[in-house]
Write a protein that holds these residues in place. Sequence first.
Motif, PDB file in Angstrom:
ATOM      1  N   SER A 184       0.819  -1.213   0.000  1.00 59.38           N
ATOM      2  CA  SER A 184       0.000   0.000   0.000  1.00 59.38           C
ATOM      3  C   SER A 184       0.854   1.266   0.000  1.00 59.38           C
ATOM      4  O   SER A 184       0.639   2.182  -0.806  1.00 59.38           O
ATOM      5  N   ALA A 206      -4.376   4.821   0.476  1.00 56.50           N
ATOM      6  CA  ALA A 206      -5.668   4.313   0.940  1.00 56.50           C
ATOM      7  C   ALA A 206      -6.264   3.319  -0.058  1.00 56.50           C
ATOM      8  O   ALA A 206      -6.722   2.234   0.324  1.00 56.50           O
ATOM      9  N   LEU A 266      -7.037  -0.837   0.254  1.00 52.89           N
ATOM     10  CA  LEU A 266      -8.305  -1.496  -0.068  1.00 52.89           C
ATOM     11  C   LEU A 266      -8.124  -2.550  -1.150  1.00 52.89           C
ATOM     12  O   LEU A 266      -8.648  -3.672  -1.044  1.00 52.89           O
ATOM     13  N   PHE A 285     -11.775   8.144   2.215  1.00 47.43           N
ATOM     14  CA  PHE A 285     -11.224   7.416   3.362  1.00 47.43           C
ATOM     15  C   PHE A 285     -12.336   6.708   4.137  1.00 47.43           C
ATOM     16  O   PHE A 285     -12.168   5.556   4.558  1.00 47.43           O
ATOM     17  N   ALA A 286     -13.447   7.405   4.340  1.00 50.25           N
ATOM     18  CA  ALA A 286     -14.553   6.831   5.105  1.00 50.25           C
ATOM     19  C   ALA A 286     -15.113   5.593   4.403  1.00 50.25           C
ATOM     20  O   ALA A 286     -15.342   4.553   5.034  1.00 50.25           O
ATOM     21  N   ILE A 291     -13.581   3.697   2.138  1.00 51.48           N
ATOM     22  CA  ILE A 291     -12.551   2.653   2.128  1.00 51.48           C
ATOM     23  C   ILE A 291     -12.452   1.968   3.483  1.00 51.48           C
ATOM     24  O   ILE A 291     -12.403   0.735   3.571  1.00 51.48           O
ATOM     25  N   LEU A 292     -12.434   2.757   4.560  1.00 49.39           N
ATOM     26  CA  LEU A 292     -12.292   2.195   5.903  1.00 49.39           C
ATOM     27  C   LEU A 292     -13.481   1.306   6.267  1.00 49.39           C
ATOM     28  O   LEU A 292     -13.304   0.173   6.734  1.00 49.39           O
ATOM     29  N   VAL A 293     -14.693   1.808   6.041  1.00 49.27           N
ATOM     30  CA  VAL A 293     -15.888   1.037   6.378  1.00 49.27           C
ATOM     31  C   VAL A 293     -15.966  -0.245   5.544  1.00 49.27           C
ATOM     32  O   VAL A 293     -16.246  -1.330   6.067  1.00 49.27           O
ATOM     33  N   TYR A 294     -15.683  -0.118   4.250  1.00 51.71           N
ATOM     34  CA  TYR A 294     -15.742  -1.279   3.359  1.00 51.71           C
ATOM     35  C   TYR A 294     -14.712  -2.333   3.760  1.00 51.71           C
ATOM     36  O   TYR A 294     -15.009  -3.528   3.840  1.00 51.71           O
ATOM     37  N   ALA A 295     -13.484  -1.884   4.031  1.00 52.86           N
ATOM     38  CA  ALA A 295     -12.419  -2.818   4.423  1.00 52.86           C
ATOM     39  C   ALA A 295     -12.764  -3.524   5.739  1.00 52.86           C
ATOM     40  O   ALA A 295     -12.562  -4.733   5.877  1.00 52.86           O
ATOM     41  N   LEU A 296     -13.309  -2.777   6.701  1.00 53.74           N
ATOM     42  CA  LEU A 296     -13.679  -3.378   7.979  1.00 53.74           C
ATOM     43  C   LEU A 296     -14.804  -4.398   7.819  1.00 53.74           C
ATOM     44  O   LEU A 296     -14.788  -5.453   8.455  1.00 53.74           O
TER      45      LEU A 296
END
Length: 244
Positions: A143, A174, A178, A224-225, A227-232
């Motif tokens: 990354s 970021a 992902l 970012f939001a 990507i973060l939510v999707y990855a989690l």
Amino acid sequence: MKKLYEKNELTFALVWIGVYCVLQSLANPLNEIIGIENAVSAVFCVVQAIVLFSFMQKNRLLDKYGLCKSSVSARQFLYYVPLIILATSNLWNGIMVNYSWLEMVCHIILMLCVGFIEEVIFRGFLFKAIAKDNVKTAIIISSVTFGVGHLVNLVNGSGMELVANLFQIVGAIAFGFLFVILFYCGRSLLPCIVTHSMINILSAFANQASLNVEKRMIFTLIEFAIILVYALILIKTLPKNRVS
């Protein structure tokens, strides 16, 4: 090329990254000489993509590096809806045509090849080479290297300004995170290649006229939001052996 790959896969990945960056840097001044933006860059990338794909096909490496159907159902990836949203990010500030028709053709060809090449060398070769020893380290290095590699745009004659480049680097890290999660979980690079290519292609229609620092920051935070939510969600819902 095969001997280098068999001897050391990490060195092989780094050589490919280096060759790719050098050729794209050499292409920019040549684009200016002939007066057609992205023309030489597109030619260089097409040749690289053909060589890369031919090497992988000849040595039966397509499945290993994700040029195959995902082993996980689309439903478990939320039917890739977050990727579709992210792919439109260059249009969030409005739409305008930035190239002539010939430059547009060159741009589309270039970005299709860039999406393929960068995903294969960063998410494929580099990640796989390091993941043999430590997956978490491989995710981080893949990354960060992908993001920091965009620093070359400051010195390769592309004309990119510092602020735009910094946002590009942060965004690339970021997205790189992902994409490597998607590859590791689904064993397929195809969703990453398609999304990467579409983001780059749609940059030809991005409205840069009123895109100030504040808007860039807002759009980056939204990315970012997502990507973060999707990855989690992927990490929490996919089988443990996929994301351990």
